[in-house]
Enzyme design. Structure first.
Site, PDB file in Angstrom:
ATOM      1  N   PHE A  75      -5.957 -28.823  33.316  1.00 13.76           N
ATOM      2  CA  PHE A  75      -6.547 -29.760  32.601  1.00 13.76           C
ATOM      3  C   PHE A  75      -6.585 -30.539  30.789  1.00 13.76           C
ATOM      4  CE2 PHE A  75     -11.619 -31.383  31.229  1.00 13.76           C
ATOM      5  CZ  PHE A  75     -11.620 -32.369  31.562  1.00 13.76           C
ATOM      6  N   SER A 108      -4.417 -22.603  34.475  1.00 16.90           N
ATOM      7  CA  SER A 108      -5.744 -22.956  34.379  1.00 16.90           C
ATOM      8  C   SER A 108      -6.035 -24.188  35.469  1.00 16.90           C
ATOM      9  CB  SER A 108      -6.204 -23.958  33.223  1.00 16.90           C
ATOM     10  OG  SER A 108      -7.571 -23.734  32.563  1.00 16.90           O
ATOM     11  N   MET A 109      -6.892 -25.392  35.486  1.00 19.58           N
ATOM     12  CA  MET A 109      -6.945 -25.865  36.663  1.00 19.58           C
ATOM     13  C   MET A 109      -5.391 -26.113  37.062  1.00 19.58           C
ATOM     14  SD  MET A 109      -8.293 -30.356  36.914  1.00 19.58           S
ATOM     15  CE  MET A 109      -6.745 -30.370  35.856  1.00 19.58           C
ATOM     16  N   ASP A 119     -10.000 -15.121  26.869  1.00 19.18           N
ATOM     17  CA  ASP A 119      -9.310 -15.921  27.669  1.00 19.18           C
ATOM     18  C   ASP A 119     -10.841 -16.349  27.248  1.00 19.18           C
ATOM     19  OD1 ASP A 119      -9.245 -18.530  29.107  1.00 19.18           O
ATOM     20  OD2 ASP A 119      -8.422 -17.624  30.486  1.00 19.18           O
ATOM     21  N   HIS A 133      -5.462 -17.906  26.672  1.00 25.31           N
ATOM     22  CA  HIS A 133      -5.623 -18.875  28.281  1.00 25.31           C
ATOM     23  C   HIS A 133      -4.319 -19.357  27.837  1.00 25.31           C
ATOM     24  CE1 HIS A 133      -7.161 -21.110  31.254  1.00 25.31           C
ATOM     25  NE2 HIS A 133      -6.904 -22.412  30.910  1.00 25.31           N
TER      26      HIS A 133
END
Length: 260
Positions: free
Chosen positions: A25, A93-94, A195, A225
Site C-alpha cells: 500500500f 505488506s498489503m 516492524d 518492515h
C-alpha cells in the site's frame, strides 16, 4: 501521469513455473524489484505489476479502491496461469494481503504462497474513526521507508496516505481475514522481528487462521518492515527459491509416477 522513478512494472518470460509478486500500500514495484530480478535470474517466469493509483502521486490513489488493486493482481495471475504449469504468489505488506486473497479464491491454480510482513488488521480506534475522518481530512503522513539498513535504497512510494484509500485498505484486510481459512496451499511466511508498520500479531493471525498443512515461518532478525530492501533481502530471495523448489519436486515426482 508520469511514473516515479523505479515504479515501473516488471515481467520476465522464463520457465513453466511462474511467480506473481504484489507490492504494498502506497509503495511500488521498486520495493520488490530485487526479489523479482533474483527470481528471474533463477529462471522463473516473473510478473510484478504496478497497482492502480500507485507509483505516480497520492492524489491518484485517492480515487482507487481495493477492488481495483485486487483486480490488477487477479488479471496478472490469470495471464501467468495461461502460460505456466505452476504459479506461486508472493507479496509484501498489503501485497501479502492480496496474495493471500488470490490463494483463497483460486485454490489449486496456485501452487504456493510466500509473504513478507503481511497486513491483516487495521488499528481499531483509527478504523472506527476513519469513515468520519476521511470526510474532514484528505491525508495523513506516509508509511513507506521503514528500513533498518543504513544507506539502503529508499523505498519509492508516497509520503502521504489518502484517508479514502486507507479506508479501502481497512475494508480489504477485514475481508481477507474472513477468507484465510480458505487458504490451503503451502505457505512461507517471513516476518520482521521489528516492524514499525504492521504489528507482529498480524503474522500470528495468518498462521493461526489458514488451513494450510505445509507452513513455514521465518523471523527476519535484522530488518524492519520493507525487508525486501533491507539486511535480510538475500535471505528472502534464497528462502523463496528453496520453498518453490521443495513444493515443485513432490508434484513432479507424482506426475512421473502417474505416467503423465
Amino acid at each position: 501521469m508520469p511514473l516515479l522513478s523505479g515504479a515501473e512494472p516488471f515481467s520476465h518470460a522464463g520457465s513453466s513455473t511462474g511467480v506473481l509478486l504484489c507490492h504494498g500500500f502506497t509503495g511500488s514495484p521498486q520495493s520488490l524489484r530485487p526479489w523479482a530480478l533474483e527470481l528471474a535470474r533463477r529462471g522463473y517466469s516473473v510478473s510484478l505489476p504496478l497497482l492502480p493509483g500507485h507509483g505516480t502521486r497520492w492524489q491518484d490513489l485517492r480515487v482507487t479502491g481495493w477492488q481495483d488493486w485486487y483486480a490488477a493482481v487477479d488479471r496478472e495471475l490469470r495471464e501467468l496461469t495461461d502460460r505456466c504449469a505452476q504459479v506461486f504468489v508472493c507479496g509484501l505488506s498489503m501485497g501479502g494481503t492480496l496474495a493471500l486473497r488470490l490463494a483463497a479464491r483460486h485454490g489449486d491454480r496456485i501452487a504456493g504462497v510466500a509473504v513478507v510482513n503481511p497486513a491483516i488488521t487495521f488499528p481499531p480506534v483509527r478504523g472506527f474513526l476513519l469513515p468520519v475522518l476521511r470526510r474532514l481530512v484528505a491525508t495523513t503522513s506516509g508509511v513507506t521507508g521503514d528500513i533498518r539498513a543504513p544507506g539502503a535504497a529508499p523505498e519509492v512510494g508516497y509520503d502521504r496516505v489518502p484517508l479514502d484509500a486507507a479506508d479501502e485498505l481497512r475494508r480489504l484486510v477485514r475481508l481477507v481475514r474472513g477468507e484465510l481459512p480458505q487458504v490451503t496451499q503451502p505457505l512461507l511466511l517471513m516476518r520482521s522481528a521489528v516492524d514499525h508498520v504492521v504489528p507482529p500479531g498480524d503474522s500470528a493471525l495468518v498462521l493461526g487462521s489458514v488451513s494450510s498443512t505445509d507452513v513455514t515461518e521465518l523471523v527476519l532478525a535484522d530488518s524492519y518492515h520493507v525487508a525486501t530492501l533491507d539486511h535480510d533481502a538475500e535471505r528472502i530471495f534464497q528462502e523463496t527459491d528453496a520453498f518453490i523448489t521443495r513444493v515443485i519436486r513432490p508434484a513432479t515426482r507424482k506426475t512421473a509416477s502417474d505416467g503423465t
